[in-house]
Write a protein that holds these residues in place. Structure first.
Motif, PDB file in Angstrom:
ATOM      1  N   ASP A 105      27.010  31.314  10.173  1.00 32.89           N
ATOM      2  CA  ASP A 105      28.515  32.091  10.026  1.00 32.89           C
ATOM      3  C   ASP A 105      29.388  31.573   9.254  1.00 32.89           C
ATOM      4  O   ASP A 105      30.182  32.061   8.371  1.00 32.89           O
ATOM      5  CB  ASP A 105      28.882  32.503  11.540  1.00 32.89           C
ATOM      6  N   VAL A 106      29.736  30.152   9.680  1.00 35.05           N
ATOM      7  CA  VAL A 106      30.662  29.207   9.073  1.00 35.05           C
ATOM      8  C   VAL A 106      30.642  29.262   7.669  1.00 35.05           C
ATOM      9  O   VAL A 106      31.459  29.004   6.761  1.00 35.05           O
ATOM     10  CB  VAL A 106      30.887  28.145   9.891  1.00 35.05           C
ATOM     11  N   GLU A 127      43.880  21.475  20.683  1.00 28.88           N
ATOM     12  CA  GLU A 127      43.317  21.757  19.355  1.00 28.88           C
ATOM     13  C   GLU A 127      42.225  23.251  19.468  1.00 28.88           C
ATOM     14  O   GLU A 127      42.093  23.919  18.916  1.00 28.88           O
ATOM     15  CB  GLU A 127      42.444  20.742  18.573  1.00 28.88           C
ATOM     16  N   LEU A 128      41.425  22.947  20.510  1.00 26.28           N
ATOM     17  CA  LEU A 128      40.356  23.819  20.695  1.00 26.28           C
ATOM     18  C   LEU A 128      40.993  25.197  20.991  1.00 26.28           C
ATOM     19  O   LEU A 128      40.424  26.344  20.801  1.00 26.28           O
ATOM     20  CB  LEU A 128      39.250  23.483  21.851  1.00 26.28           C
ATOM     21  N   GLU A 129      41.815  25.249  21.988  1.00 29.33           N
ATOM     22  CA  GLU A 129      42.715  26.469  22.531  1.00 29.33           C
ATOM     23  C   GLU A 129      43.149  27.122  21.368  1.00 29.33           C
ATOM     24  O   GLU A 129      43.257  28.082  21.233  1.00 29.33           O
ATOM     25  CB  GLU A 129      43.868  25.826  23.726  1.00 29.33           C
ATOM     26  N   GLY A 174      42.438  27.064  18.358  1.00 26.68           N
ATOM     27  CA  GLY A 174      41.379  27.801  17.602  1.00 26.68           C
ATOM     28  C   GLY A 174      41.194  29.033  18.089  1.00 26.68           C
ATOM     29  O   GLY A 174      40.946  30.082  17.589  1.00 26.68           O
ATOM     30  N   VAL A 175      40.914  29.305  19.610  1.00 28.10           N
ATOM     31  CA  VAL A 175      40.693  30.431  20.089  1.00 28.10           C
ATOM     32  C   VAL A 175      42.033  31.257  19.920  1.00 28.10           C
ATOM     33  O   VAL A 175      41.761  32.506  19.644  1.00 28.10           O
ATOM     34  CB  VAL A 175      40.686  30.258  21.815  1.00 28.10           C
ATOM     35  N   THR A 196      41.702  32.914  16.435  1.00 32.36           N
ATOM     36  CA  THR A 196      40.641  34.153  16.346  1.00 32.36           C
ATOM     37  C   THR A 196      41.405  35.263  16.891  1.00 32.36           C
ATOM     38  O   THR A 196      40.888  36.513  16.543  1.00 32.36           O
ATOM     39  CB  THR A 196      39.460  33.829  17.349  1.00 32.36           C
ATOM     40  N   ILE A 213      43.439  37.903  14.720  1.00 30.38           N
ATOM     41  CA  ILE A 213      42.855  38.461  13.674  1.00 30.38           C
ATOM     42  C   ILE A 213      42.701  40.096  13.985  1.00 30.38           C
ATOM     43  O   ILE A 213      42.373  40.161  15.105  1.00 30.38           O
ATOM     44  CB  ILE A 213      41.423  37.936  13.093  1.00 30.38           C
ATOM     45  N   HIS A 220      25.236  30.053  22.730  1.00 26.26           N
ATOM     46  CA  HIS A 220      26.356  30.886  22.084  1.00 26.26           C
ATOM     47  C   HIS A 220      26.084  32.429  22.555  1.00 26.26           C
ATOM     48  O   HIS A 220      27.083  33.484  22.259  1.00 26.26           O
ATOM     49  CB  HIS A 220      26.304  30.704  20.549  1.00 26.26           C
ATOM     50  N   HIS A 221      25.471  32.635  23.678  1.00 29.97           N
ATOM     51  CA  HIS A 221      25.672  34.103  24.135  1.00 29.97           C
ATOM     52  C   HIS A 221      26.560  33.807  25.532  1.00 29.97           C
ATOM     53  O   HIS A 221      26.077  33.601  26.595  1.00 29.97           O
ATOM     54  CB  HIS A 221      24.354  34.290  24.884  1.00 29.97           C
ATOM     55  N   HIS A 254      31.627  23.734  14.440  1.00 32.15           N
ATOM     56  CA  HIS A 254      32.422  24.329  15.472  1.00 32.15           C
ATOM     57  C   HIS A 254      33.556  23.955  15.202  1.00 32.15           C
ATOM     58  O   HIS A 254      34.659  24.486  15.332  1.00 32.15           O
ATOM     59  CB  HIS A 254      32.173  24.023  16.995  1.00 32.15           C
ATOM     60  N   SER A 271      35.423  25.418  12.169  1.00 29.60           N
ATOM     61  CA  SER A 271      35.958  26.726  12.389  1.00 29.60           C
ATOM     62  C   SER A 271      37.027  26.773  13.427  1.00 29.60           C
ATOM     63  O   SER A 271      37.904  27.503  13.221  1.00 29.60           O
ATOM     64  CB  SER A 271      34.606  27.588  13.230  1.00 29.60           C
ATOM     65  N   VAL A 272      37.213  25.731  14.262  1.00 26.50           N
ATOM     66  CA  VAL A 272      38.379  25.865  15.180  1.00 26.50           C
ATOM     67  C   VAL A 272      39.680  25.176  14.211  1.00 26.50           C
ATOM     68  O   VAL A 272      40.654  26.075  14.354  1.00 26.50           O
ATOM     69  CB  VAL A 272      38.207  24.624  16.118  1.00 26.50           C
ATOM     70  N   THR A 290      35.767  31.870  11.297  1.00 24.43           N
ATOM     71  CA  THR A 290      36.437  31.837  12.442  1.00 24.43           C
ATOM     72  C   THR A 290      35.666  32.144  13.577  1.00 24.43           C
ATOM     73  O   THR A 290      36.159  32.057  14.945  1.00 24.43           O
ATOM     74  CB  THR A 290      37.742  32.318  12.446  1.00 24.43           C
ATOM     75  N   ARG A 291      34.552  32.945  13.866  1.00 25.10           N
ATOM     76  CA  ARG A 291      33.915  33.474  14.846  1.00 25.10           C
ATOM     77  C   ARG A 291      33.585  32.518  16.004  1.00 25.10           C
ATOM     78  O   ARG A 291      34.096  32.707  17.075  1.00 25.10           O
ATOM     79  CB  ARG A 291      32.638  34.228  14.403  1.00 25.10           C
ATOM     80  N   ILE A 292      32.831  31.454  15.653  1.00 27.26           N
ATOM     81  CA  ILE A 292      32.503  30.397  16.707  1.00 27.26           C
ATOM     82  C   ILE A 292      33.703  29.709  17.197  1.00 27.26           C
ATOM     83  O   ILE A 292      33.696  29.210  18.439  1.00 27.26           O
ATOM     84  CB  ILE A 292      31.386  29.596  16.253  1.00 27.26           C
ATOM     85  N   ALA A 293      34.921  29.678  16.516  1.00 31.55           N
ATOM     86  CA  ALA A 293      36.024  28.834  17.244  1.00 31.55           C
ATOM     87  C   ALA A 293      36.541  29.711  18.544  1.00 31.55           C
ATOM     88  O   ALA A 293      37.203  28.895  19.335  1.00 31.55           O
ATOM     89  CB  ALA A 293      37.258  29.106  16.258  1.00 31.55           C
ATOM     90  N   GLY A 294      35.962  31.071  18.800  1.00 33.37           N
ATOM     91  CA  GLY A 294      36.396  31.661  19.965  1.00 33.37           C
ATOM     92  C   GLY A 294      35.650  31.096  21.137  1.00 33.37           C
ATOM     93  O   GLY A 294      35.834  31.552  22.027  1.00 33.37           O
ATOM     94  N   GLY A 295      34.509  30.177  21.055  1.00 36.18           N
ATOM     95  CA  GLY A 295      33.955  29.753  22.182  1.00 36.18           C
ATOM     96  C   GLY A 295      34.767  28.806  23.067  1.00 36.18           C
ATOM     97  O   GLY A 295      35.835  28.414  22.979  1.00 36.18           O
ATOM     98  N   PRO A 311      36.474  26.616  25.305  1.00 31.47           N
ATOM     99  CA  PRO A 311      37.245  25.438  25.091  1.00 31.47           C
ATOM    100  C   PRO A 311      36.727  24.355  26.189  1.00 31.47           C
ATOM    101  O   PRO A 311      36.688  23.149  25.472  1.00 31.47           O
ATOM    102  CB  PRO A 311      38.687  25.692  25.031  1.00 31.47           C
ATOM    103  N   TRP A 356      33.162  22.952  25.126  1.00 33.93           N
ATOM    104  CA  TRP A 356      33.504  22.627  23.914  1.00 33.93           C
ATOM    105  C   TRP A 356      34.013  20.927  23.925  1.00 33.93           C
ATOM    106  O   TRP A 356      33.656  20.211  23.135  1.00 33.93           O
ATOM    107  CB  TRP A 356      33.846  23.347  22.687  1.00 33.93           C
TER     108      TRP A 356
END
Lengths: 363, 363
Positions: A215-216, A273-275, A277-278, A281, A284, B124-125, B188, B191-192, B217-222, B224, B227
């Motif tokens: 994806d990326v 940083e990770l938050e 990113g969430v 997303t 969008i 990732h599910h 990851h 993407s973040v 950016t999709r996987i950045a929604g994983g 936190p 991760w």
């Protein structure tokens, strides 16, 4: 000189996907369209498919010129068109606007008749695609008037956007370029950065690659020649974003370097940083310009055989559930793929039950 | 002490998606599985669904312990398990391996009986998913023996991998961590980085967002929280990659800054960065572990209404064409989505004809 009412006699310069699609849309709307291409046979092929005529226009009759050529040559072709067609409004469909205007600003051309525009369509369907008059329907088409442009010129370009049934957005030239730098050009370069990094990764590591990496890096596969022209044309705005990302990257590196201590076991910097990113997303917009909707996902295993998807969607249809989005996943080494169906949250449970009853493996 | 032949009595610690799925797979293969979870009701739910029993095992009878707990607690649970089950091989299923081993190295535990592992599945599910005994079938499952591990312990973990019908890959601990840093953790964080940047982008700019930005950016929604633990556990390897990306980013910024001159109009540096990205995308193996196949895409417009996808796939099935991959695109503001069907190149033309004949708009 053109004085009659009705749609303007239009010249489309460049018979590629975007130019020919505009030709189809306008011809379909009853406009008279003349196609011009540096390679005359391209214009003839497009004309043969119904996008207009490849016969030359009488310059004094032309009311609108649409320049649909590669980014690098836009300014020159716009300048020439302003001179060749003395009564025509001239627009272009390039994805960067300021550079063209800057290049034209000091030339002895009538800039009151030039208004740039940018239809947001078509650019990521690479490969052999056929032009389509519906390409712009309900898509965003940005029109970018400037300080010298006449109101009548802007009105004519708006007429073009309406004839193509696109959704009109009017933006200042610099605002437009800043926006596409952020939502299009920067993401492309970030993807390129990640994909380029893979050229240094041992082949045996890549066997472990999953869907996330795909994806990326997907858009990094786009045409380097075209992207070089786009990035070059929007270098100032792109650099501003890239430099901010460099600062963010340094901050991320520091966050990873900063090991949690007994005093600060929560390690807030990396978490932040990770938050972030969430949060990004979630900003969008979802499809159709609406705010992002938190659909629920139903994940179904699909056998890798012809007809499996048709049967699957047949069963989804039988369930009476509207699928908002789908994604398929074939991991390396896995013979059974997964199909993720995004549906309204209140429909997810029912869909899962129906699919299970139908013999599908819902995970 | 366990001496009888046949599969080992197995304890699975942690009844989440991965742990419970292992329970299902092993139970299905005829193994005796005891489920343990910090929240006892989780183990009971998983047991009720057929993943094993929630009754405690007799420690001296246990031959294998699978630790499937969050990254942060793996080392402690492995250490405790080595002490609680004196004859058992202990493995874990965490996505980072060196940290666990380092943490255990100086403890008074029998490390000959510990061999780490990493099933590349399920991560990732996210969201409410149900465990599935087929989750690992034909997926890669990395086993990471170390200097102190006994051959018999490695053999027992291999037995586990085979019982779950996964594809065995044996890797050194550090090689594994370097590989996942490159193909999973770095992507990851990249993407973040891009998604986080969007928190500074004006909302009106985001209206212009397309599919490319969504992909990157999709996987950045994983999650936190998860991760953070993963990145923290693999900080050394991740930092090495992040620092290389920082160098590449500086080089990219310089390439964009360096305007082409009359002496060097070709502007090779930016071109080289973009080409490098394309090369990187080509190195990612295709599905089923094969080399990337250049499928051809057939793009079909789909009305945004229930049943459209079912009808569409019905027509694809009627064409007798196997769809290798699909992607759906709903741009903001567009009522008609596009479905991209990836098919063998020699089938694309025929499929396009059949779909057009069926009344679909093929673009």
């Amino acid at each position: 000189m053109r004085t009659e009412a009705g749609p303007p006699v239009t010249v489309v310069v460049g018979a590629g996907l975007v130019g020919a699609s505009i030709g189809h849309a306008l011809t379909g709307a009853g406009w008279r369209v003349h196609l011009v291409d540096a390679v005359p046979s391209h214009a003839m092929v497009a004309a043969g498919l119904g996008a207009g005529t490849a016969e030359p226009a009488e310059p004094s009759e032309v009311g609108l010129v649409v320049v649909a050529v590669p980014p690098r040559t836009i300014a020159d072709v716009v300048g020439e068109s302003l001179q060749t067609y003395p009564y025509a409004t001239v627009t272009d469909v390039g994805s960067v606007k300021a550079g063209v205007l800057d290049a034209l600003w000091e030339r002895p051309v009538d800039l009151t008749r030039y208004v740039g525009s940018h239809p947001m369509a078509g650019s990521h369907h690479s490969g052999p695609v056929t032009a389509d008059g519906d390409l712009f329907v309900d898509r965003t088409w940005v029109v970018t008037p400037h300080r010298k442009s006449a109101e009548a010129s802007t009105a004519r370009v708006v007429e073009l956007v309406r004839a193509c049934r696109a959704r009109l957005v009017t933006l200042d030239v610099d605002d437009h370029d800043a926006a596409v730098a952020r939502v299009s050009h920067l993401p492309h370069l970030v993807s390129v950065l990640m994909a380029g990094h893979l050229t240094d990764v041992p082949e045996e590591d890549l066997v472990l690659a999953g869907q996330g990496l795909r994806d990326v890096t997907r858009i990094a596969g786009g045409d380097p020649g075209l992207w070089q022209q786009i990035v070059r044309a929007n270098a100032t705005a792109v650099l501003r974003e890239l430099r901010q990302v460099a600062v963010s990257l340094d901050r991320l590196i520091t966050a990873v370097e900063t090991a949690p201590t007994d005093e600060a076991p929560a390690d807030l910097s990396l978490s932040r940083e990770l938050e972030r990113g969430v949060d990004g997303t979630r900003r969008i917009p979802g499809k159709h310009g609406s705010a992002a909707v938190p659909y629920e996902q139903v994940v179904v295993a699909i056998p890798d055989e012809p007809g499996a998807l048709a049967r699957l969607f047949g069963d989804v249809e039988a369930a009476g559930v509207n699928v908002e989005d789908i994604a398929i996943e074939h991991d390396a080494s896995r013979q059974v793929g997964y199909l993720t169906l995004s549906v309204q949250p209140e429909r997810a449970e029912g869909l899962a039950v129906v699919m299970r009853d139908g013999g599908w493996t819902v995970v």
